[in-house]
Motif scaffolding. Structure first.
Motif, PDB file in Angstrom:
ATOM      1  N   ASN A  85      30.183  33.924  45.185  1.00 45.56           N
ATOM      2  CA  ASN A  85      31.279  33.488  44.314  1.00 45.56           C
ATOM      3  C   ASN A  85      30.759  33.140  42.928  1.00 45.56           C
ATOM      4  N   THR A  86      31.686  33.159  41.982  1.00 45.08           N
ATOM      5  CA  THR A  86      31.426  32.684  40.636  1.00 45.08           C
ATOM      6  C   THR A  86      32.608  31.820  40.233  1.00 45.08           C
ATOM      7  N   TYR A  93      29.830  42.045  45.172  1.00 44.82           N
ATOM      8  CA  TYR A  93      28.439  42.443  44.955  1.00 44.82           C
ATOM      9  C   TYR A  93      28.142  42.402  43.465  1.00 44.82           C
ATOM     10  N   LEU A  94      26.865  42.543  43.113  1.00 42.69           N
ATOM     11  CA  LEU A  94      26.426  42.560  41.717  1.00 42.69           C
ATOM     12  C   LEU A  94      25.735  43.874  41.424  1.00 42.69           C
ATOM     13  N   GLU A  95      25.664  44.190  40.145  1.00 41.54           N
ATOM     14  CA  GLU A  95      24.904  45.353  39.701  1.00 41.54           C
ATOM     15  C   GLU A  95      24.098  44.936  38.471  1.00 41.54           C
ATOM     16  N   TYR A  96      22.793  45.215  38.509  1.00 41.73           N
ATOM     17  CA  TYR A  96      21.904  44.889  37.393  1.00 41.73           C
ATOM     18  C   TYR A  96      21.413  46.160  36.726  1.00 41.73           C
ATOM     19  N   GLU A 172      29.429  41.677  37.659  1.00 50.25           N
ATOM     20  CA  GLU A 172      29.916  41.112  38.910  1.00 50.25           C
ATOM     21  C   GLU A 172      31.169  41.865  39.340  1.00 50.25           C
ATOM     22  N   TYR A 173      31.224  42.203  40.622  1.00 52.52           N
ATOM     23  CA  TYR A 173      32.362  42.920  41.188  1.00 52.52           C
ATOM     24  C   TYR A 173      33.138  41.973  42.087  1.00 52.52           C
ATOM     25  N   PHE A 174      34.444  41.866  41.816  1.00 51.40           N
ATOM     26  CA  PHE A 174      35.347  41.000  42.570  1.00 51.40           C
ATOM     27  C   PHE A 174      36.387  41.875  43.261  1.00 51.40           C
ATOM     28  N   ALA A 175      37.177  41.315  44.138  1.00 51.43           N
ATOM     29  CA  ALA A 175      38.240  42.067  44.810  1.00 51.43           C
ATOM     30  C   ALA A 175      39.253  42.596  43.806  1.00 51.43           C
ATOM     31  N   ASP A 176      39.443  41.865  42.703  1.00 45.99           N
ATOM     32  CA  ASP A 176      40.473  42.244  41.731  1.00 45.99           C
ATOM     33  C   ASP A 176      39.906  42.747  40.398  1.00 45.99           C
ATOM     34  N   GLY A 177      38.661  43.207  40.392  1.00 42.75           N
ATOM     35  CA  GLY A 177      38.099  43.751  39.147  1.00 42.75           C
ATOM     36  C   GLY A 177      36.617  43.455  39.014  1.00 42.75           C
ATOM     37  N   GLU A 178      36.090  43.752  37.846  1.00 48.44           N
ATOM     38  CA  GLU A 178      34.682  43.490  37.576  1.00 48.44           C
ATOM     39  C   GLU A 178      34.517  43.036  36.132  1.00 48.44           C
ATOM     40  N   VAL A 179      33.348  42.406  35.863  1.00 47.44           N
ATOM     41  CA  VAL A 179      33.092  41.891  34.529  1.00 47.44           C
ATOM     42  C   VAL A 179      31.582  41.858  34.275  1.00 47.44           C
TER      43      VAL A 179
END
Length: 194
Positions: A85-86, A93-96, A172-179
């Motif tokens: 969570n954030t 999940y995350l992507e670097y 950061e990837y969330f159920a409702d989008g990414e940022v």
């Protein structure tokens, strides 16, 4: 141009007005926070300090054993892991990603500066790129020393400086989008002007 954008010239931070020569490498860095392991970049200096970037899972035990010497009485390993969570928002999940050539150079510079300023034996840093699932290690900073306090201090300083100086960013990837996650460049980094 964004006031938080950072420029690099030939794998070093640069001012926006720097003069360019033929063959120069220019990079625009965003204001965000990068079986057997295959390293896409690695540096091991003559003193045994080790720095690497990989797209494979990181094994902290291997880094620890690579750094540890017989005269060491302490080995400290900091492992940054992907949380679920954030600020209460569920993370999937995350992507670097990073500017690899500059990132490895900066990791080595930071590590060697720490090794020269603290009574440690060796220091190492490994950062992972690509997609990371919840609970996976994104970064490991390890230090070995004859005594515990310098090893703890080196690991803490290493991760703090890595997060502010090394051009690695995460999404950061969330159920409702990414940022893309806003990071905080160190005050010593020269930022592009608007």
């Amino acid at each position: 141009m964004s006031a938080s954008l950072v420029l690099a010239l030939n794998q070093s931070f640069s001012e926006p007005g720097a003069l360019l020569s033929e063959g120069d490498e220019v990079a625009f860095l965003p204001p965000v926070s990068g079986g057997s392991v295959q390293f896409t970049q690695q540096i091991e200096d003559p003193a045994g300090h080790f720095f690497a970037i990989t797209r494979d899972p990181i094994d902290g035990g291997l880094l620890r054993s690579r750094l540890l010497r017989g005269e060491d009485g302490a080995a400290v390993l900091f492992e940054g892991v992907t949380r679920n969570n954030t600020k209460g928002r569920a993370t999937r999940y995350l992507e670097y990603e990073c500017y690899e050539a500059m990132a490895i150079k900066m990791m080595a510079q930071i590590g060697c500066e720490i090794a020269h300023s603290l009574p440690i034996s060796r220091i190492g840093m490994i950062h992972r790129l690509g997609r990371l699932e919840i609970g996976e290690a994104s970064v490991i900073v390890a230090a070995s020393a004859p005594h515990r306090k310098p090893a703890f201090d080196a690991a803490l300083e290493g991760i703090n400086r890595l997060k502010k100086l090394v051009p690695i960013w995460k999404k950061e990837y969330f159920a409702d989008g990414e940022v893309w996650v806003d990071g905080e460049w160190d005050d010593s980094v020269i930022k592009a002007r608007s």
